[in-house]
Design a protein around this motif. Structure first.
Motif, PDB file in Angstrom:
ATOM      1  N   THR A  68     -19.090  -2.453  -4.930  1.00  0.00           N
ATOM      2  CA  THR A  68     -20.505  -2.360  -4.583  1.00  0.00           C
ATOM      3  C   THR A  68     -21.183  -3.653  -5.002  1.00  0.00           C
ATOM      4  O   THR A  68     -21.909  -3.694  -5.984  1.00  0.00           O
ATOM      5  N   PRO A  69     -20.929  -4.742  -4.288  1.00  0.00           N
ATOM      6  CA  PRO A  69     -21.478  -6.037  -4.691  1.00  0.00           C
ATOM      7  C   PRO A  69     -23.004  -6.023  -4.700  1.00  0.00           C
ATOM      8  O   PRO A  69     -23.640  -5.372  -3.875  1.00  0.00           O
ATOM      9  N   LEU A  70     -23.542  -6.766  -5.624  1.00  0.00           N
ATOM     10  CA  LEU A  70     -24.985  -6.932  -5.702  1.00  0.00           C
ATOM     11  C   LEU A  70     -25.418  -8.128  -4.853  1.00  0.00           C
ATOM     12  O   LEU A  70     -24.670  -9.082  -4.676  1.00  0.00           O
ATOM     13  N   ARG A  71     -26.608  -8.058  -4.362  1.00  0.00           N
ATOM     14  CA  ARG A  71     -27.165  -9.201  -3.641  1.00  0.00           C
ATOM     15  C   ARG A  71     -28.491  -9.582  -4.290  1.00  0.00           C
ATOM     16  O   ARG A  71     -29.187  -8.753  -4.881  1.00  0.00           O
ATOM     17  N   SER A  72     -28.804 -10.843  -4.176  1.00  0.00           N
ATOM     18  CA  SER A  72     -30.023 -11.346  -4.789  1.00  0.00           C
ATOM     19  C   SER A  72     -31.232 -10.904  -3.985  1.00  0.00           C
ATOM     20  O   SER A  72     -31.235 -10.923  -2.748  1.00  0.00           O
ATOM     21  N   THR A  73     -32.278 -10.501  -4.688  1.00  0.00           N
ATOM     22  CA  THR A  73     -33.526 -10.089  -4.019  1.00  0.00           C
ATOM     23  C   THR A  73     -34.721 -10.864  -4.565  1.00  0.00           C
ATOM     24  O   THR A  73     -35.855 -10.400  -4.514  1.00  0.00           O
ATOM     25  N   GLY A  74     -34.458 -12.042  -5.115  1.00  0.00           N
ATOM     26  CA  GLY A  74     -35.556 -12.851  -5.638  1.00  0.00           C
ATOM     27  C   GLY A  74     -35.464 -13.027  -7.142  1.00  0.00           C
ATOM     28  O   GLY A  74     -34.410 -12.829  -7.749  1.00  0.00           O
ATOM     29  N   THR A  75     -36.566 -13.390  -7.745  1.00  0.00           N
ATOM     30  CA  THR A  75     -36.618 -13.636  -9.190  1.00  0.00           C
ATOM     31  C   THR A  75     -37.817 -12.924  -9.778  1.00  0.00           C
ATOM     32  O   THR A  75     -38.749 -12.516  -9.073  1.00  0.00           O
ATOM     33  N   TRP A  76     -37.784 -12.808 -11.100  1.00  0.00           N
ATOM     34  CA  TRP A  76     -38.886 -12.175 -11.824  1.00  0.00           C
ATOM     35  C   TRP A  76     -39.181 -12.996 -13.067  1.00  0.00           C
ATOM     36  O   TRP A  76     -38.269 -13.471 -13.759  1.00  0.00           O
ATOM     37  N   GLY A  77     -40.457 -13.165 -13.358  1.00  0.00           N
ATOM     38  CA  GLY A  77     -40.823 -13.906 -14.564  1.00  0.00           C
ATOM     39  C   GLY A  77     -40.369 -15.350 -14.493  1.00  0.00           C
ATOM     40  O   GLY A  77     -40.577 -16.041 -13.483  1.00  0.00           O
ATOM     41  N   SER A  78     -39.739 -15.807 -15.571  1.00  0.00           N
ATOM     42  CA  SER A  78     -39.288 -17.209 -15.658  1.00  0.00           C
ATOM     43  C   SER A  78     -37.939 -17.364 -14.969  1.00  0.00           C
ATOM     44  O   SER A  78     -36.917 -17.622 -15.602  1.00  0.00           O
ATOM     45  N   ASN A  79     -37.941 -17.159 -13.651  1.00  0.00           N
ATOM     46  CA  ASN A  79     -36.746 -17.347 -12.824  1.00  0.00           C
ATOM     47  C   ASN A  79     -35.593 -16.425 -13.199  1.00  0.00           C
ATOM     48  O   ASN A  79     -34.430 -16.771 -13.006  1.00  0.00           O
ATOM     49  N   ALA A  80     -35.876 -15.250 -13.754  1.00  0.00           N
ATOM     50  CA  ALA A  80     -34.821 -14.278 -14.035  1.00  0.00           C
ATOM     51  C   ALA A  80     -34.432 -13.610 -12.723  1.00  0.00           C
ATOM     52  O   ALA A  80     -35.305 -13.106 -12.002  1.00  0.00           O
ATOM     53  N   PRO A  81     -33.133 -13.592 -12.370  1.00  0.00           N
ATOM     54  CA  PRO A  81     -32.730 -13.069 -11.061  1.00  0.00           C
ATOM     55  C   PRO A  81     -32.867 -11.555 -10.969  1.00  0.00           C
ATOM     56  O   PRO A  81     -32.614 -10.827 -11.924  1.00  0.00           O
ATOM     57  N   LEU A  82     -33.271 -11.112  -9.788  1.00  0.00           N
ATOM     58  CA  LEU A  82     -33.324  -9.689  -9.464  1.00  0.00           C
ATOM     59  C   LEU A  82     -32.181  -9.380  -8.516  1.00  0.00           C
ATOM     60  O   LEU A  82     -31.921 -10.115  -7.564  1.00  0.00           O
ATOM     61  N   MET A  83     -31.473  -8.259  -8.759  1.00  0.00           N
ATOM     62  CA  MET A  83     -30.308  -7.897  -7.958  1.00  0.00           C
ATOM     63  C   MET A  83     -30.463  -6.473  -7.438  1.00  0.00           C
ATOM     64  O   MET A  83     -31.133  -5.632  -8.050  1.00  0.00           O
ATOM     65  N   ARG A  84     -29.811  -6.211  -6.290  1.00  0.00           N
ATOM     66  CA  ARG A  84     -29.844  -4.873  -5.719  1.00  0.00           C
ATOM     67  C   ARG A  84     -28.502  -4.611  -5.057  1.00  0.00           C
ATOM     68  O   ARG A  84     -27.928  -5.491  -4.416  1.00  0.00           O
ATOM     69  N   PHE A  85     -27.986  -3.384  -5.235  1.00  0.00           N
ATOM     70  CA  PHE A  85     -26.762  -3.021  -4.535  1.00  0.00           C
ATOM     71  C   PHE A  85     -27.011  -3.070  -3.037  1.00  0.00           C
ATOM     72  O   PHE A  85     -27.989  -2.509  -2.543  1.00  0.00           O
ATOM     73  N   SER A  86     -26.112  -3.708  -2.325  1.00  0.00           N
ATOM     74  CA  SER A  86     -26.328  -3.916  -0.894  1.00  0.00           C
ATOM     75  C   SER A  86     -26.087  -2.679  -0.063  1.00  0.00           C
ATOM     76  O   SER A  86     -26.620  -2.561   1.044  1.00  0.00           O
ATOM     77  N   ASP A  87     -25.280  -1.754  -0.549  1.00  0.00           N
ATOM     78  CA  ASP A  87     -24.934  -0.606   0.295  1.00  0.00           C
ATOM     79  C   ASP A  87     -25.038   0.720  -0.449  1.00  0.00           C
ATOM     80  O   ASP A  87     -24.340   1.663  -0.156  1.00  0.00           O
ATOM     81  N   ARG A  88     -25.888   0.797  -1.462  1.00  0.00           N
ATOM     82  CA  ARG A  88     -25.940   2.030  -2.257  1.00  0.00           C
ATOM     83  C   ARG A  88     -27.393   2.343  -2.618  1.00  0.00           C
ATOM     84  O   ARG A  88     -28.153   1.461  -3.017  1.00  0.00           O
TER      85      ARG A  88
END
Length: 240
Positions: A68-88
């Protein structure tokens, strides 16, 4: 030998938070989730090196694990990456996770940079100390010259006297002069050892030592200057 450790208590503690949380190992396998459905899934495609290690140790059943690979959905705060499961979807909705791995890596990099800075600072301090020693040698050169020349002159005189006494058949007097020569050479050797220790490149390590020994060596190096000042003060006192 195999050691099995239960993590149910930790999962229960994490489960009390409002938002879902999961922890992965170095291969990206979810090992501690707050949602049981995520356990032993993979947060990313497992690299070949990790696959070989897992297969050899039989840590997980790779064939039974879902990717269940994660995909990037942008950043939060001081460039902390946001991730989301692509198919779940989780609990009927798409959940976004804040990835803390990069933050930890940045912290580790900062720690290494600070260590390197401290090492450079210690080296610079050592170089400054060595430069100060050489400057002190320059200031003490006249006194040190006197400290060596005076016993050398006396050694020459005592040696000539010893030879003359031997020729005159007075071995006891010759022996007495040679004893004086030995005492003077030992004094010069001791002074030379002090100078060598003083000039030696200092290490950056902090070591324990006796303060009395340090003071004694410093006084030995400054003995000639101390005696000169004492004579000047004594003569001024007599004139007064």
């Amino acid at each position: 030998m195999t050691v099995r450790v239960g993590i149910e208590a930790l999962e229960d503690a994490l489960g009390s938070v409002a938002s879902p949380i999961f922890v992965t190992d170095e291969a990206g396998v979810v090992i501690i989730p707050t949602l049981p459905a995520l356990r032993l899934t993979t947060s990313r495609l497992i690299e070949a090196t990790y696959q070989s290690s897992i297969a050899e140790s039989r840590k997980y059943d790779l064939d039974a694990m879902s990717e269940t690979p994660l995909r990037s959905t942008g950043t939060w705060g001081s460039n902390a990456p946001l991730m989301r499961f692509s198919d779940r979807e989780i609990m009927g909705r798409s959940v976004t996770f804040l990835q803390q791995t990069s933050a930890n890596r940045l912290l580790a990099t900062e720690v290494e940079e600070r260590k390197a800075t401290e090492a450079n600072l210690r080296q610079t301090q050592g170089e400054l100390i060595q430069a100060g020693k050489l400057a002190a040698f320059g200031q003490m050169s006249a006194a040190l010259s006197h400290e060596f020349n005076q016993p050398l002159t006396a050694i020459r005189t005592y040696s000539e006297n010893a030879a003359a006494f031997f020729d005159a058949g007075r071995p006891e007097k010759a022996k007495d002069n040679l004893s004086r020569v030995l005492r003077l050479t030992e004094k010069m050797a001791q002074l030379s050892r002090h100078l060598t220790g003083f000039a030696r490149q200092s290490t950056t390590d902090v070591l324990s030592g006796l303060l009395t020994q340090v003071v004694s060596e410093a006084l030995a190096l400054l003995q000639a200057r101390i005696e000169t000042y004492a004579e000047v003060l004594s003569s001024q006192g007599r004139r007064t």
